[in-house]
Each structure stands twice: as C-alpha cells, then as structure tokens.
Write an enzyme that holds these catalytic residues in place. Structure first.
Site, PDB file in Angstrom:
ATOM      1  N   HIS A  27       0.827  -1.204   0.000  1.00 44.99           N
ATOM      2  CA  HIS A  27       0.000   0.000   0.000  1.00 44.99           C
ATOM      3  C   HIS A  27       0.864   1.258   0.000  1.00 44.99           C
ATOM      4  O   HIS A  27       0.566   2.225  -0.707  1.00 44.99           O
ATOM      5  CB  HIS A  27      -0.920   0.007   1.230  1.00 44.99           C
ATOM      6  CG  HIS A  27      -1.955  -1.061   1.202  1.00 44.99           C
ATOM      7  ND1 HIS A  27      -3.306  -0.784   1.140  1.00 44.99           N
ATOM      8  CD2 HIS A  27      -1.853  -2.411   1.236  1.00 44.99           C
ATOM      9  CE1 HIS A  27      -3.994  -1.933   1.132  1.00 44.99           C
ATOM     10  NE2 HIS A  27      -3.125  -2.921   1.185  1.00 44.99           N
ATOM     11  N   ASP A 129      -5.229   6.013   1.924  1.00 44.02           N
ATOM     12  CA  ASP A 129      -5.457   4.621   1.533  1.00 44.02           C
ATOM     13  C   ASP A 129      -6.869   4.162   1.892  1.00 44.02           C
ATOM     14  O   ASP A 129      -7.494   4.675   2.821  1.00 44.02           O
ATOM     15  CB  ASP A 129      -4.434   3.743   2.257  1.00 44.02           C
ATOM     16  CG  ASP A 129      -4.456   2.302   1.777  1.00 44.02           C
ATOM     17  OD1 ASP A 129      -3.689   1.975   0.860  1.00 44.02           O
ATOM     18  OD2 ASP A 129      -5.251   1.491   2.319  1.00 44.02           O
ATOM     19  N   ALA A 348      14.322  -9.286  -4.715  1.00 44.12           N
ATOM     20  CA  ALA A 348      14.650  -9.391  -6.140  1.00 44.12           C
ATOM     21  C   ALA A 348      14.235  -8.098  -6.833  1.00 44.12           C
ATOM     22  O   ALA A 348      13.211  -7.510  -6.481  1.00 44.12           O
ATOM     23  CB  ALA A 348      13.922 -10.579  -6.770  1.00 44.12           C
ATOM     24  N   GLN A 350      12.308  -6.881  -9.027  1.00 45.61           N
ATOM     25  CA  GLN A 350      11.207  -7.451  -9.800  1.00 45.61           C
ATOM     26  C   GLN A 350      10.870  -6.664 -11.061  1.00 45.61           C
ATOM     27  O   GLN A 350      10.641  -7.253 -12.125  1.00 45.61           O
ATOM     28  CB  GLN A 350       9.959  -7.579  -8.915  1.00 45.61           C
ATOM     29  CG  GLN A 350       8.749  -8.149  -9.649  1.00 45.61           C
ATOM     30  CD  GLN A 350       7.719  -8.709  -8.710  1.00 45.61           C
ATOM     31  OE1 GLN A 350       7.997  -9.672  -7.986  1.00 45.61           O
ATOM     32  NE2 GLN A 350       6.549  -8.119  -8.687  1.00 45.61           N
ATOM     33  N   HIS A 365       1.549 -14.447  -6.964  1.00 40.33           N
ATOM     34  CA  HIS A 365       0.446 -14.529  -6.006  1.00 40.33           C
ATOM     35  C   HIS A 365      -0.695 -13.595  -6.390  1.00 40.33           C
ATOM     36  O   HIS A 365      -1.741 -13.595  -5.764  1.00 40.33           O
ATOM     37  CB  HIS A 365       0.933 -14.189  -4.603  1.00 40.33           C
ATOM     38  CG  HIS A 365       1.345 -12.760  -4.440  1.00 40.33           C
ATOM     39  ND1 HIS A 365       2.206 -12.120  -5.308  1.00 40.33           N
ATOM     40  CD2 HIS A 365       1.015 -11.831  -3.507  1.00 40.33           C
ATOM     41  CE1 HIS A 365       2.377 -10.863  -4.915  1.00 40.33           C
ATOM     42  NE2 HIS A 365       1.672 -10.670  -3.827  1.00 40.33           N
ATOM     43  N   ASN A 369       0.067  -4.918  -7.230  1.00 44.94           N
ATOM     44  CA  ASN A 369       1.309  -4.304  -7.700  1.00 44.94           C
ATOM     45  C   ASN A 369       2.037  -5.239  -8.666  1.00 44.94           C
ATOM     46  O   ASN A 369       2.541  -4.812  -9.707  1.00 44.94           O
ATOM     47  CB  ASN A 369       2.217  -3.952  -6.522  1.00 44.94           C
ATOM     48  CG  ASN A 369       1.659  -2.829  -5.681  1.00 44.94           C
ATOM     49  OD1 ASN A 369       0.999  -1.925  -6.189  1.00 44.94           O
ATOM     50  ND2 ASN A 369       1.905  -2.885  -4.385  1.00 44.94           N
ATOM     51  N   GLU A 373       2.844  -4.633 -12.658  1.00 44.33           N
ATOM     52  CA  GLU A 373       4.220  -4.722 -13.159  1.00 44.33           C
ATOM     53  C   GLU A 373       4.329  -5.728 -14.292  1.00 44.33           C
ATOM     54  O   GLU A 373       5.059  -5.511 -15.268  1.00 44.33           O
ATOM     55  CB  GLU A 373       5.159  -5.074 -12.010  1.00 44.33           C
ATOM     56  CG  GLU A 373       5.336  -3.939 -11.014  1.00 44.33           C
ATOM     57  CD  GLU A 373       5.920  -4.352  -9.681  1.00 44.33           C
ATOM     58  OE1 GLU A 373       6.021  -3.495  -8.790  1.00 44.33           O
ATOM     59  OE2 GLU A 373       6.267  -5.548  -9.521  1.00 44.33           O
ATOM     60  N   ALA A 388      -6.894 -12.244   0.390  1.00 42.88           N
ATOM     61  CA  ALA A 388      -7.331 -10.869   0.127  1.00 42.88           C
ATOM     62  C   ALA A 388      -7.875 -10.721  -1.298  1.00 42.88           C
ATOM     63  O   ALA A 388      -8.662 -11.557  -1.750  1.00 42.88           O
ATOM     64  CB  ALA A 388      -6.186  -9.899   0.406  1.00 42.88           C
ATOM     65  N   ASP A 389      -7.443  -9.658  -2.000  1.00 44.18           N
ATOM     66  CA  ASP A 389      -7.976  -9.387  -3.329  1.00 44.18           C
ATOM     67  C   ASP A 389      -7.284 -10.186  -4.413  1.00 44.18           C
ATOM     68  O   ASP A 389      -7.570 -10.010  -5.601  1.00 44.18           O
ATOM     69  CB  ASP A 389      -7.867  -7.896  -3.643  1.00 44.18           C
ATOM     70  CG  ASP A 389      -6.436  -7.386  -3.575  1.00 44.18           C
ATOM     71  OD1 ASP A 389      -5.560  -8.117  -3.075  1.00 44.18           O
ATOM     72  OD2 ASP A 389      -6.188  -6.239  -4.012  1.00 44.18           O
ATOM     73  N   GLN A 390      -6.374 -11.084  -4.032  1.00 45.19           N
ATOM     74  CA  GLN A 390      -5.618 -11.834  -5.033  1.00 45.19           C
ATOM     75  C   GLN A 390      -6.508 -12.760  -5.861  1.00 45.19           C
ATOM     76  O   GLN A 390      -6.244 -12.980  -7.046  1.00 45.19           O
ATOM     77  CB  GLN A 390      -4.506 -12.622  -4.345  1.00 45.19           C
ATOM     78  CG  GLN A 390      -3.473 -11.723  -3.671  1.00 45.19           C
ATOM     79  CD  GLN A 390      -2.605 -12.445  -2.661  1.00 45.19           C
ATOM     80  OE1 GLN A 390      -2.579 -13.688  -2.622  1.00 45.19           O
ATOM     81  NE2 GLN A 390      -1.898 -11.694  -1.823  1.00 45.19           N
TER      82      GLN A 390
END
Length: 473
Positions: A27, A129, A348, A350, A365, A369, A373, A388-390
């Site tokens: 966040h 947020d 890493a 990313q 996952h 974010n 990406e 969660a929102d995954q």
C-alpha cells in the site's frame, strides 16, 4: 473554476494536499509512487505533505533522494494492546492483528485534526489509503486511494453496503449481480476482513464504518487504467454518484526499481544471468512481500521447476521466524538446476526482471502491484492467489483479460509437481493467445501513461480539481 496544469505559474499560492499511506509495503509503495508523479506533474501548483509514523519514514527516501519537493509530517505511532512496541508496519504483524493496525491508526484522528487546525496553510484535501476511511471525517475533502483494482473497489463497496451473509458452506458461491460481468466467488475467496466482521467479531465495527466512509468519499484515485478496467471505473462513478474517479495507473517507480533489500545475489548478476538467456523463455517466480510457502509447497514448486526443464529465476522469501513447517528447505536444489535456474534468497529487482527480454512468464500470487508490473512488461501470468484481493485479481487476469493461466490456488494448497512442470513448459512454448493478449495489454498500459494518454489526462484532471478546491475554499 477549472485550471489547466500549464497555467500553474499564474497561481498566487500553492494548494496544499496531504498524503496518508497505510503502513503495508503493498500500500505504501504505490501511493508514494503516485505522490512522486503528483509532485512532478503538479509542479509549482501544489504543496505536498506526506504523513508517516517514524519507522516508516525510510519508505520516503527514494522520493527525497530524487530531489522531489515533498514535506513530511511525522506523528508518533499510537500504542495498542495487540501491537508490540516498536511495530509500525503490517509486515511485522501476524494476520490476526490486522484490525488492530487499522484501529491504532484511527487514534491519529485527534492529533491530525490538531495539526490541520494549527497549520498556517492547512491542506485543502487529503489522499488516503482505502484502509483509512476514517480520514473522511477531518473537515476537508478526502480522496480514497486504491492500491487495488477497480473491480476490487466495486466488490468492497458492495460487501460493506449490501452486507451479504453466508447461508451454507464455505464453498457457497457469492454473486455480485450489480457489478458488470456479474463476478462470482466462493465465500472463502471473499475478503477475510469482511468475513471476520459478519462472523460477529465486535472489534471489526470500526473497520466496517471505515469502509463505508470510502463510498462517501469526495473522490477516488485508482491504480489502474481505462483500457484495462473501464467498465468497472464507470460502475464506480455511477455507484458514487459523481465523476470524481481518476484512473492514474499503472503507477510504477519513476526512476527504476530502487527499493533494494537484503539478498543473496547482486542485481548485476541477475541481469547478466538473464542476458545469457533466450528471449521469452525464462519463468520468474515470486510471491510478493508477505507470503511464505510451506515446506510442502516449497518442495512441490522446486520439483515442478526441476522437472519442467525451463530456465527460471525464483525469488524465495526467507521465513520471518524459525518454523519447521515454513521457509527455505532447498538444500542441494541450486546445484541440481545449475545453469538454468537462479535462486534469489531475499529481495529481487522485480520490475527490472519482468521487463527483461528473456522473461516470458511470471508465477505470481496476484498482488495488484505485481499484476500491474507484469502488465507493463507484457509477461504471461501464472496465477497462484492466496488471500485478500488476489482471487479477484487472478480471475480478472485469467477469465476477463486472458493474459494469464491458472497454476494453483489457496494458501495451503500443495500443487502437483508434474502439473506445475507442464504449466511452466507450456508457458514459454505455448499459450499463444494469452501471450499475444499480454503484449497488447502492455501497449495499452504504456499508451495510458504517455502524454495525452488516459491516465495522464486523469492525473491532470485530479490536479486541476484539487487546485480548484484551494481556489474556492
């Protein structure tokens, strides 16, 4: 009064806006990246203050070192019986303590009101947020910032306003018929925050009120873009009863991936290793900043990678505590996959890895974010949502956008290594439809953040609106 950004030099005084991130890495980072773009784009029109607690101040370092003119407001982290002294970030708490973090931050209401009242040039608005809905009650317009997808905002608003309840088993399907495309999920995939509340836990009442305040916020800023989620952005405008919804994504670091942490392999080595690989034939594996695989999951994933024969980069998150059931148990694995596998223990780079020409697929996952990406990199996603929102993100990626394929699902599921091996191999040799769509979505994402792109226009529109609040106060 409407003011174009190019007319900023005629503004007699700057318009002051306060930014308040939620202290969780997933966040904090996107809202601070948005703040960076706001400062660059807003120029002389805005004074920007970022509110942080002391131990989260290092997250602001990339902005300050970039020479961006941003002021800071440091307020002491409120004590809470469920949060150990010295802990100020969600990453350092067990999931069960999550509501305590929201409650604790709510105690900043009084000192924040006092700061606003005593400031010689107080902010005319706050951007905070979506876990900080209580900032709606500070006497200034509040803009909700969503680090998640627009469809997630739609679902959260529906949950906390309509208050659906489970009638039968955990696998009961909950349909969101009011939302475009009528998304549906098993009850177990619905927000764990919401499920905890409807189970009757009284400590979640403050959280409920905070989410309801989101719906009543003056406006909404979303890390997404019109070509990706236009139908959900339009729904949010209808639902909120106004057009003050701005999609400003993809929000990515302005100047590279400069948030390094401890790791076992240097960034230069990772990049040179990738340089020696064939285009689009490396699978990148990473599960974000919080998820740690179980011992069984780690072994299954290692076996799948080994059997697949693909080249890969695997970012392994070290366990926070010594726990025989979790963490890295890859003794000997590095030697067995030498030459085609690179294991990174720790952080890493990313963004840089995903954008490298050699990377063609990403086992993720599905944190938002990471999704954004991957979209910007044009990389096929192999989805393994855990919480969660995954689950919502994975469904959007696979079923609607068709830029990903399912690899696994759930925080405790142990995948079949042979099936994983097939998914990995197919990801870099097949799945042509999904790979083509990933490239097309990448182009749309890059177009959105170009001059006159939809997200740049929305960012300008947001700045114009905030400036108008300052002129009309």
């Amino acid at each position: 009064m409407t003011l174009t950004v190019s007319e900023e030099k005629n503004i007699p005084t700057k318009t002051h806006v306060l930014i308040f991130p939620f202290p969780a890495q997933g966040h904090l980072i996107p809202l601070l990246d948005f703040t960076h773009r706001l400062a660059l784009r807003g120029g002389a029109a805005l004074t920007i203050t970022v509110l942080l607690t002391p131990k989260n101040l290092p997250f602001l370092s990339p902005l300050l070192s970039a020479g961006v003119n941003i002021e800071t407001l440091i307020l002491p982290f409120p004590s809470h019986p469920s949060i150990p002294p010295g802990v100020e970030n969600v990453q350092d708490l067990p999931p069960s303590a999550f509501p305590s973090m929201i409650h604790a931050l709510g105690d900043l209401h009084a000192p924040l009101l006092s700061w606003i009242a005593s400031h010689p040039s107080p902010p005319v608005a706050i951007v905070s947020d979506f876990f900080l809905g209580w900032t709606q009650n500070l006497g200034i317009p509040r803009f909700e910032f969503s680090p998640s997808a627009a469809i997630t905002c739609c679902i959260l608003n529906t949950l906390w306003i309509d208050m659906p309840t489970k009638k039968h088993e955990d696998d009961e399907i909950l349909e969101f018929s009011k939302i475009p495309n009528c998304p549906k999920y098993p009850w177990s995939h619905v927000s764990s925050i919401y499920r905890s509340y409807v189970r009757g836990d009284p400590t979640w009442g403050f959280v409920r009120d905070s989410f309801r305040d989101n719906v009543a916020s003056w406006g909404l800023v979303v890390n997404s873009f019109t070509a990706m989620e236009g139908v959900y952005l339009d729904h949010l405008k209808r639902e909120m009863g106004h057009d003050r919804v701005w999609a400003v994504g993809p929000i990515l670091p302005v100047s590279g991936d400069n948030r390094g942490g401890p790791n076992s392999v240097s960034v230069d080595h990772v990049m040179s290793w990738l340089d020696a690989r064939v285009d689009d034939h490396v699978v990148y594996v990473c599960f974000g900043s919080q998820a740690v695989l179980t011992k069984e999951q780690t072994l299954a994933l290692a076996s799948g990678l080994e059997k697949s024969g693909v080249h890969f980069v695997w970012a392994v998150k070290e366990p926070v505590e010594e726990d025989s059931s979790r963490g890295n148990i890859l003794d000997g694995f590095d030697d067995r996959v030498a030459g085609r596998g690179l294991v990174i223990r720790g952080w890493a780079p990313q963004v840089a890895v995903l954008r490298h020409r050699a990377v063609g697929a990403f086992l993720t996952h599905c944190g938002w974010n990471s999704v954004m990406e991957a979209v910007v990199a044009g990389v096929l996603m192999l989805t393994w949502p855990m919480r969660a929102d995954q689950y919502t993100d994975a469904s959007l990626v696979v079923d609607q956008l068709r830029v990903g394929v399912r690899a696994c699902e759930g925080p405790d599921t142990v995948p079949d290594p042979d099936e994983l091996a097939r998914v990995f191999a197919d990801a870099v040799t097949g799945k042509q439809t999904e790979r083509i769509k990933a490239v097309e979505l990448r182009k749309a994402a890059l177009d959105a953040v170009q001059e006159r792109g939809s997200s740049v226009e929305d960012l300008d529109g947001f700045i114009q609106h905030v400036v108008s609040l300052g002129l009309n106060k």
